[in-house]
Write an enzyme that holds these catalytic residues in place. Structure first.
Site, PDB file in Angstrom:
ATOM      1  N   ASP A 283       0.836  -1.195   0.000  1.00 44.24           N
ATOM      2  CA  ASP A 283       0.000   0.000   0.000  1.00 44.24           C
ATOM      3  C   ASP A 283       0.878   1.255   0.000  1.00 44.24           C
ATOM      4  O   ASP A 283       1.625   1.493   0.948  1.00 44.24           O
ATOM      5  CB  ASP A 283      -0.895  -0.012   1.247  1.00 44.24           C
ATOM      6  CG  ASP A 283      -2.055   0.950   1.143  1.00 44.24           C
ATOM      7  OD1 ASP A 283      -2.022   1.829   0.269  1.00 44.24           O
ATOM      8  OD2 ASP A 283      -3.002   0.828   1.938  1.00 44.24           O
ATOM      9  N   ASP A 284       0.804   2.034  -1.066  1.00 43.64           N
ATOM     10  CA  ASP A 284       1.545   3.304  -1.190  1.00 43.64           C
ATOM     11  C   ASP A 284       3.052   3.108  -1.343  1.00 43.64           C
ATOM     12  O   ASP A 284       3.827   4.017  -1.022  1.00 43.64           O
ATOM     13  CB  ASP A 284       1.289   4.224   0.011  1.00 43.64           C
ATOM     14  CG  ASP A 284      -0.119   4.816   0.024  1.00 43.64           C
ATOM     15  OD1 ASP A 284      -0.916   4.481  -0.860  1.00 43.64           O
ATOM     16  OD2 ASP A 284      -0.406   5.607   0.935  1.00 43.64           O
TER      17      ASP A 284
ATOM     18  N   CYS B 285      -5.911   4.234  -4.117  1.00 45.16           N
ATOM     19  CA  CYS B 285      -6.091   2.904  -3.543  1.00 45.16           C
ATOM     20  C   CYS B 285      -7.356   2.175  -4.009  1.00 45.16           C
ATOM     21  O   CYS B 285      -7.294   1.128  -4.633  1.00 45.16           O
ATOM     22  CB  CYS B 285      -6.083   3.058  -2.028  1.00 45.16           C
ATOM     23  SG  CYS B 285      -6.505   1.593  -1.137  1.00 45.16           S
TER      24      CYS B 285
ATOM     25  N   LYS C 290      -5.963  -5.597   3.843  1.00 50.48           N
ATOM     26  CA  LYS C 290      -6.793  -4.419   3.566  1.00 50.48           C
ATOM     27  C   LYS C 290      -7.760  -4.659   2.412  1.00 50.48           C
ATOM     28  O   LYS C 290      -7.366  -5.048   1.317  1.00 50.48           O
ATOM     29  CB  LYS C 290      -5.881  -3.235   3.248  1.00 50.48           C
ATOM     30  CG  LYS C 290      -6.617  -1.971   2.822  1.00 50.48           C
ATOM     31  CD  LYS C 290      -5.629  -0.824   2.636  1.00 50.48           C
ATOM     32  CE  LYS C 290      -6.294   0.402   2.039  1.00 50.48           C
ATOM     33  NZ  LYS C 290      -5.378   1.557   1.943  1.00 50.48           N
TER      34      LYS C 290
ATOM     35  N   HIS D 215     -10.882  -2.194   1.591  1.00 52.45           N
ATOM     36  CA  HIS D 215     -11.095  -0.823   1.109  1.00 52.45           C
ATOM     37  C   HIS D 215     -11.896  -0.754  -0.184  1.00 52.45           C
ATOM     38  O   HIS D 215     -11.646   0.079  -1.056  1.00 52.45           O
ATOM     39  CB  HIS D 215      -9.760  -0.093   0.937  1.00 52.45           C
ATOM     40  CG  HIS D 215      -9.915   1.398   1.040  1.00 52.45           C
ATOM     41  ND1 HIS D 215      -8.920   2.293   0.712  1.00 52.45           N
ATOM     42  CD2 HIS D 215     -10.981   2.158   1.426  1.00 52.45           C
ATOM     43  CE1 HIS D 215      -9.344   3.526   0.896  1.00 52.45           C
ATOM     44  NE2 HIS D 215     -10.598   3.467   1.333  1.00 52.45           N
TER      45      HIS D 215
ATOM     46  N   HIS E 229       1.375   2.300   4.160  1.00 50.88           N
ATOM     47  CA  HIS E 229       0.449   3.430   4.283  1.00 50.88           C
ATOM     48  C   HIS E 229       0.624   4.111   5.644  1.00 50.88           C
ATOM     49  O   HIS E 229       0.945   3.469   6.637  1.00 50.88           O
ATOM     50  CB  HIS E 229      -0.976   2.899   4.135  1.00 50.88           C
ATOM     51  CG  HIS E 229      -2.025   3.932   3.922  1.00 50.88           C
ATOM     52  ND1 HIS E 229      -2.475   4.764   4.927  1.00 50.88           N
ATOM     53  CD2 HIS E 229      -2.754   4.246   2.820  1.00 50.88           C
ATOM     54  CE1 HIS E 229      -3.418   5.546   4.455  1.00 50.88           C
ATOM     55  NE2 HIS E 229      -3.603   5.266   3.177  1.00 50.88           N
TER      56      HIS E 229
ATOM     57  N   ASP F 186      -0.198  -0.489  -4.962  1.00 52.75           N
ATOM     58  CA  ASP F 186      -1.535  -0.085  -5.399  1.00 52.75           C
ATOM     59  C   ASP F 186      -1.541   1.292  -6.051  1.00 52.75           C
ATOM     60  O   ASP F 186      -2.453   1.619  -6.808  1.00 52.75           O
ATOM     61  CB  ASP F 186      -2.542  -0.127  -4.233  1.00 52.75           C
ATOM     62  CG  ASP F 186      -2.212   0.852  -3.122  1.00 52.75           C
ATOM     63  OD1 ASP F 186      -1.078   1.355  -3.064  1.00 52.75           O
ATOM     64  OD2 ASP F 186      -3.107   1.119  -2.286  1.00 52.75           O
ATOM     65  N   ASN F 187      -0.554   2.113  -5.758  1.00 43.98           N
ATOM     66  CA  ASN F 187      -0.394   3.423  -6.401  1.00 43.98           C
ATOM     67  C   ASN F 187       1.005   3.929  -6.052  1.00 43.98           C
ATOM     68  O   ASN F 187       1.758   3.260  -5.344  1.00 43.98           O
ATOM     69  CB  ASN F 187      -1.466   4.423  -5.939  1.00 43.98           C
ATOM     70  CG  ASN F 187      -1.721   4.443  -4.451  1.00 43.98           C
ATOM     71  OD1 ASN F 187      -2.788   4.081  -3.975  1.00 43.98           O
ATOM     72  ND2 ASN F 187      -0.724   4.860  -3.676  1.00 43.98           N
TER      73      ASN F 187
ATOM     74  N   LYS G  51       1.578   9.721  -5.312  1.00 40.66           N
ATOM     75  CA  LYS G  51       0.231   9.200  -5.092  1.00 40.66           C
ATOM     76  C   LYS G  51      -0.814  10.282  -5.387  1.00 40.66           C
ATOM     77  O   LYS G  51      -0.682  11.419  -4.948  1.00 40.66           O
ATOM     78  CB  LYS G  51       0.095   8.744  -3.644  1.00 40.66           C
ATOM     79  CG  LYS G  51      -1.297   8.300  -3.240  1.00 40.66           C
ATOM     80  CD  LYS G  51      -1.341   7.919  -1.766  1.00 40.66           C
ATOM     81  CE  LYS G  51      -2.750   7.501  -1.344  1.00 40.66           C
ATOM     82  NZ  LYS G  51      -2.798   7.093   0.076  1.00 40.66           N
TER      83      LYS G  51
END
Length: 500
Positions: A31-32, A69, A123, A125, A217, A276-277, A294
């Site tokens: 994540d991130d 995300c 996660k 989301h 994240h 994810d990004n 991001k």
């Protein structure tokens, strides 16, 4: 027609007799995580397990996700552009009555049709306002993780709207279990839960494990033994904590791989790693030398570190770098192909089967990517004297971007356009003004420093035509009022839970 002997064989044994067994698929999503945040991209951050897997697999160096995300996760789960589902504007928020549309067929549902056991850890989301939205009701046999964007890594809570109180957000399937795991760091906990799944799994049957880490994240929380590794190496505190988060995640991935080997699953396993990004620069991440971060349509927001690894790959491609165009939406048809299934019953896919591209080094069947079209994004307050301002073709004040071949066009508000070096390199960050519409040749200029919009009007016109084509298919996001009273964790025993 099958012989009587074959009819008596179990499904896994039958697959072995008739052809190759279906591979176990382990999809790991960070994540991130930024472009410059893995060792094999030259980062100071130590990621030995990630580096080892990437070095023994296929590094995907022309691979794209979306700027945020929830949109990326929606594309991964459906194989369809976020613009098809109204998921393109922002991430899903805790108290809005919205989720990934329930009429979409999800990847785990298709894999189950091919006999896969499907498990998710980490996660989600993608919405949880009613039970039909959550992983256990959308194709996953089991789910251990959380519904929201993030929260406290140790006590698994997130602040409530309008309160100073925090509510629990951790599930073991449909049961709230946060209190039981209070104090256990999520990265380590998610690795342990993944290991339990692997240890219990019958290796004769195919497995799909979606391990979706909370790391890296914000908030930047990590056991000090990981961040202390960077004392004296990284002076910036956020970057030092971020580095610790990343190294801890790398260690967790190594433990999962060790368990795959100990359980006998490894020899028939394919591991896919992706972010994810782009990295969040304001929270310790780095996408250097790419432009943006991001939330941005520049490369730093949509181009991510990714690789495929595992014994399922042929020796001829292991240890190679693949620069063909790939997209997060391609995993859906690729995995269904590996599972021996079909995509019948889904809505029209934007993803394409990339298995020959990855496993044989063939040319990618993908020729373009719609990075986004977001009509709800704030428009610039004024229009400059732009030669391409023709709303009948495509309104260039709309935030949008498309990649076709080596060419990339961006319109409207593109997000951060800064080249931000990680603090440890001590370079000066730079920013360059750009107009409402910009054009780059990504092969020759991956850092997006040379705007060619006035040099190649033919390419600009062609890409605006493609944006016009896709714009006709856009589903605008539903703007729902947040249901603060119904969703308030205070009335749900201090838990984030479905409320409709």
């Amino acid at each position: 027609m099958l012989t009587p002997l074959l009819c008596l064989l179990s499904l896994p044994l039958l697959m072995t007799v008739l052809g190759s067994p279906k591979p176990h698929i382990i999809f790991i999503l960070a994540d991130d995580l930024g472009w410059h945040d893995v060792g094999y991209h030259g980062s100071i951050i130590e990621t030995p397990n990630i580096d080892r897997l990437a070095a023994d697999g296929v590094k995907l160096e022309n691979y794209y996700v979306t700027p945020l995300c929830s949109p990326t996760r929606s594309v991964l789960m459906t194989g369809r552009y976020q613009i098809r589902m109204g998921m393109q504007h922002h991430v899903l928020l805790a108290q809005e009555p919205k989720c990934l549309p329930l009429d979409e067929v999800l990847l785990p549902e298709k894999l189950k049709q091919s006999g896969y056991a499907t498990h998710m850890v980490g996660k989600w989301h993608l919405g949880f306002y009613k039970w039909d939205c959550v992983p256990n009701h959308r194709g996953f046999d089991t789910f251990f993780g959380f519904y929201l964007a993030g929260g406290d890594y140790f006590n698994h809570t997130r602040k409530c709207h309008g309160h100073t109180l925090s509510a629990y957000d951790l599930r073991d399937n449909d049961i709230m279990v946060a209190k039981q795991y209070n104090g256990q760091y999520s990265t380590t906990l998610f690795a342990e839960k993944s290991q339990e799944i692997l240890q219990k799994h019958n290796p004769e049957f195919p497995l799909f494990l979606y391990l979706s880490f909370q790391a890296v994240h914000a908030p930047l929380q990590v056991p000090t033994k990981y961040s202390d590794k960077y004392v004296g190496k990284i002076d910036d505190e956020d970057r030092r904590l971020y580095a610790g988060l990343t190294t801890c995640m790398d260690e967790a991935i190594g433990k999962v791989v060790d368990t795959l080997k100990k359980t006998g699953l490894w020899d028939n396993t394919l591991i896919i790693f992706s972010t994810d990004n782009g990295g969040a620069v304001v929270q310790g991440g780095s996408n250097w030398p790419l432009r943006g971060q991001k939330g941005s349509l520049f490369e730093g927001g949509v181009r991510g570190p990714a690789f495929v690894s595992g014994p399922v790959l042929k020796e001829s491609v292991r240890g190679t770098v693949n620069r063909e165009l790939l997209y997060v939406g391609d995993w859906f048809p690729t995995f269904v192909h590996l599972a021996g299934g079909t995509t019948d019953g889904t809505k029209p896919l934007d993803g394409v089967n990339q298995w020959e591209t990855i496993s044989q080094g063939m040319s990618s069947p993908r020729k373009e990517i719609v990075h986004n079209i977001d009509h709800l994004h704030p428009r610039p307050q004024y229009l400059r004297n732009e030669p391409y301002q023709d709303p009948s073709l495509f309104d260039i004040s709309v935030s949008a971007s498309i990649r076709m071949g080596n060419w990339k066009l961006l319109t409207g508000d593109k997000g951060s356009g800064i080249w931000t070096a990680p603090p440890e390199l001590r370079y000066v960050n730079t920013f360059k003004e750009h107009g409402l519409i910009t054009l780059f040749n990504i092969r020759d200029d991956p850092e997006e420093r040379n705007d060619l919009v006035h040099c190649r009007p033919d390419i600009v016109h062609r890409l605006l035509q493609r944006l016009h084509f896709y714009n006709n298919t856009v589903v605008l996001p539903r703007e729902e009022k947040h249901q603060f009273d119904l969703s308030d964790p205070v009335v749900h025993d201090m838990a984030w839970t479905p409320w409709q």
